[in-house]
Design a protein around this motif. Structure first.
Motif, PDB file in Angstrom:
ATOM      1  N   SER A 183       0.808  -1.234   0.000  1.00  0.00           N
ATOM      2  CA  SER A 183       0.000   0.000   0.000  1.00  0.00           C
ATOM      3  C   SER A 183       0.832   1.271   0.000  1.00  0.00           C
ATOM      4  N   GLY A 184       2.099   1.207   0.457  1.00  0.00           N
ATOM      5  CA  GLY A 184       2.798   2.460   0.720  1.00  0.00           C
ATOM      6  C   GLY A 184       1.998   3.266   1.728  1.00  0.00           C
ATOM      7  N   ASP A 185       2.085   4.579   1.650  1.00  0.00           N
ATOM      8  CA  ASP A 185       1.290   5.453   2.514  1.00  0.00           C
ATOM      9  C   ASP A 185       0.082   5.945   1.727  1.00  0.00           C
ATOM     10  N   ILE A 186      -1.102   5.727   2.268  1.00  0.00           N
ATOM     11  CA  ILE A 186      -2.343   6.047   1.566  1.00  0.00           C
ATOM     12  C   ILE A 186      -2.777   7.459   1.923  1.00  0.00           C
ATOM     13  N   GLY A 187      -3.114   8.252   0.897  1.00  0.00           N
ATOM     14  CA  GLY A 187      -3.485   9.644   1.101  1.00  0.00           C
ATOM     15  C   GLY A 187      -4.949   9.835   1.453  1.00  0.00           C
ATOM     16  N   ARG A 188      -5.338  11.099   1.554  1.00  0.00           N
ATOM     17  CA  ARG A 188      -6.694  11.483   1.960  1.00  0.00           C
ATOM     18  C   ARG A 188      -7.627  11.520   0.753  1.00  0.00           C
ATOM     19  N   GLU A 189      -8.890  11.235   1.000  1.00  0.00           N
ATOM     20  CA  GLU A 189      -9.890  11.263  -0.070  1.00  0.00           C
ATOM     21  C   GLU A 189     -10.144  12.686  -0.569  1.00  0.00           C
ATOM     22  N   LYS A 190     -10.059  13.672   0.329  1.00  0.00           N
ATOM     23  CA  LYS A 190     -10.405  15.047  -0.036  1.00  0.00           C
ATOM     24  C   LYS A 190      -9.231  15.992   0.167  1.00  0.00           C
ATOM     25  N   ASP A 191      -8.065  15.581  -0.221  1.00  0.00           N
ATOM     26  CA  ASP A 191      -6.880  16.437  -0.153  1.00  0.00           C
ATOM     27  C   ASP A 191      -7.041  17.582  -1.159  1.00  0.00           C
ATOM     28  N   PRO A 192      -6.878  18.843  -0.710  1.00  0.00           N
ATOM     29  CA  PRO A 192      -7.075  19.966  -1.646  1.00  0.00           C
ATOM     30  C   PRO A 192      -5.993  20.060  -2.720  1.00  0.00           C
ATOM     31  N   LEU A 193      -4.842  19.426  -2.493  1.00  0.00           N
ATOM     32  CA  LEU A 193      -3.749  19.521  -3.455  1.00  0.00           C
ATOM     33  C   LEU A 193      -3.677  18.339  -4.416  1.00  0.00           C
ATOM     34  N   LEU A 194      -4.147  17.162  -3.985  1.00  0.00           N
ATOM     35  CA  LEU A 194      -3.917  15.944  -4.761  1.00  0.00           C
ATOM     36  C   LEU A 194      -5.225  15.225  -5.082  1.00  0.00           C
ATOM     37  N   PRO A 195      -5.277  14.535  -6.222  1.00  0.00           N
ATOM     38  CA  PRO A 195      -6.434  13.681  -6.512  1.00  0.00           C
ATOM     39  C   PRO A 195      -6.524  12.559  -5.486  1.00  0.00           C
ATOM     40  N   PRO A 196      -7.718  11.969  -5.298  1.00  0.00           N
ATOM     41  CA  PRO A 196      -7.857  10.876  -4.323  1.00  0.00           C
ATOM     42  C   PRO A 196      -7.076   9.645  -4.759  1.00  0.00           C
ATOM     43  N   PRO A 197      -6.721   8.786  -3.813  1.00  0.00           N
ATOM     44  CA  PRO A 197      -5.965   7.574  -4.152  1.00  0.00           C
ATOM     45  C   PRO A 197      -6.777   6.635  -5.043  1.00  0.00           C
ATOM     46  N   TYR A 198      -6.079   5.927  -5.951  1.00  0.00           N
ATOM     47  CA  TYR A 198      -6.692   4.790  -6.625  1.00  0.00           C
ATOM     48  C   TYR A 198      -6.920   3.690  -5.591  1.00  0.00           C
TER      49      TYR A 198
END
Length: 456
Positions: A183-198
């Motif tokens: 998984s690595g590190d999973i990001g946030r669903e609503k991050d203002p800078l990045l698209p949500p994780p696949y």
């Protein structure tokens, strides 16, 4: 394929030092190569020889560029590894910045400790040097996203976007028809800078991070909190210090402050960005616009709004500047970097505010401040904590428990085993129970240096 062994060489029972090795009949692959951070017992692990012969490793793949996933690379090469290091282009750019910056800091810290005599080591040595970091970077090879690469006759792998920081991914392996997912590190669903994780669609074996496996990020009105603090420091002629991770969180807090100014919620108070590494990451945002959500024109306007500090001399000019101000400086867990200079000077002043962003690992100064320490040690001397300390968990780059469970829900098969890593024991165990109750999947929490055989 006779057997595949999975070695947990880091981030097992702790959030740092991510290193996972797939040992197969067709070659050996290291997934992530991170440094241990935090308490002394963990940091000392970095100085031990690697727990698998580096000469027998054929390939290193990085999920992303954070130090706890990439910072052991120069030591791995020093011990004999000679193969490529592959990841996405922005991840390798981030890793290059982080390795070079950390090497410089390590050399400077060793020199300072030697001059002032506060190290217990004789003589104080950097964990790796700038020269060693430069040699490591020569072996970097960029890969395309969502593209299968062939490692051997029966082994393929691909990288998929994962939010978290620019360039970050999770990695899928196809081995004799079985799917192994890191998984690595999973990001946030609503991050203002990045698209949500696949989200993965299949996983026969899943190696899953559990940083926030025991909690939900609170709903915080960050704009109201920040505008209130700015009003207070203007009245008291104080300072707001924000220790920040140079990758993503620094750009995130800049974006929030920029939007507050645009909305007239804060005045044009001087804001200083004092993170050489963070400045380099801003350049990576400019170079890879397809990896984030900020319009290039708005990104340029945002950057021009801040006072970007480039020299250590300007750090001291900023400290001597008596105006009320905001300083955003590395590092996020207060383990090193420019922020220590500001805290050494301002932490004892009651008109000072310190905002901690995101996860603070056990044994770090950030965790000490978060837990209400009356004093902390900086450059060998104790500083009293009279400043107001705030901790914002909602700005974390890591998925919380609900988002972790949501990341799993598109997996169509029942995994043969889920391994929980990259979490402190309570967080991992809580997530284990939630996965068991939600999905009825078998879950195991490995210990450091444990080896398991995968049935393929």
């Amino acid at each position: 394929m006779k057997s595949v062994k999975l070695h947990f060489l880091g981030a097992a029972g702790t959030v740092t030092g991510s290193k996972f090795l797939l040992e197969t009949d067709e070659g050996n692959i290291l997934i992530d190569c991170g440094m241990f951070q935090g308490i002394k017992d963990l940091r000392l692990l970095n100085w031990q020889d690697f727990n698998f012969p580096p000469l027998e490793i054929d390939l290193v793949l990085l999920t992303h560029g954070h130090l706890d996933h990439s910072g052991y690379l120069p030591r791995l090469f020093k011990q004999g590894y000679k193969g490529p290091v592959k990841s996405t282009a922005p991840s390798l750019a981030v890793t290059s910045v982080i390795l070079m910056d950390s090497a410089k800091i390590m050399e400077e810290d060793a020199e300072k400790a030697n001059e002032e005599g506060y190290s217990i080591h004789e003589p104080p040595l950097p964990f790796y040097t700038v020269t060693e970091a430069e040699k490591t970077i020569e072996y970097f090879e960029a890969v395309e996203i969502d593209t299968w690469y062939k490692f051997s006759n029966n082994i393929g792998y691909r990288f998929l976007r994962n939010g978290h920081i620019i360039g970050a991914t999770f990695i899928e392996f196809e081995i004799t028809g079985k799917r192994i997912v890191f998984s690595g590190d999973i990001g946030r669903e609503k991050d203002p800078l990045l698209p949500p994780p696949y989200k993965p669609q299949q996983a026969d074996y899943l190696i899953l991070e559990s940083t926030y496996g025991d909690r939900l990020h609170p709903e915080e009105n960050i704009e109201e909190l920040l505008s209130g603090i700015v009003k207070d420091i203007l009245e008291k002629r104080g300072i707001l210090i924000i220790p920040s991770f140079a990758v993503e969180r620094l750009q995130h807090i800049m974006y929030i402050l920029w939007k507050l100014y645009e909305k007239n919620k804060i005045p044009n108070i001087p804001i200083f960005i004092d993170s050489p590494m963070g400045n380099d990451i801003l350049g990576i945002f400019s170079s890879y616009p397809a990896w984030h959500r900020i319009d290039p024109g708005e990104l340029r306007k945002m950057i021009s709004h801040f006072n970007i500090i480039t020299s250590y001399g300007d750090t001291w000019k900023t400290i001597d500047d008596n105006r009320p101000k905001i300083v955003v400086a590395g590092s996020g867990m207060v383990t090193g970097g420019r922020v220590l200079t500001y805290l050494r000077y301002y932490l004892e002043k009651p008109e000072t505010y310190v905002i901690l962003i995101g996860f603070q690992a056990e044994g770090t100064r950030g965790r000490q401040l978060q837990e209400g320490a009356a004093e902390i040690k900086i450059f060998g001397k104790y500083c009293k904590v009279n400043a107001s300390i705030k901790h914002l968990q909602s700005l974390s780059a890591h998925a919380d428990q609900q988002e972790l469970l949501g990341w799993l829900k598109e997996i169509k098969n029942k995994p043969e085993k889920v391994f929980l890593v990259h979490g402190e024991p309570a967080a991992s165990d809580f997530l284990r129970l939630k996965i068991k109750d939600t999905y009825s999947w078998p879950v195991h929490i490995p210990h450091l240096n444990e080896t398991v055989e995968l049935l393929l």
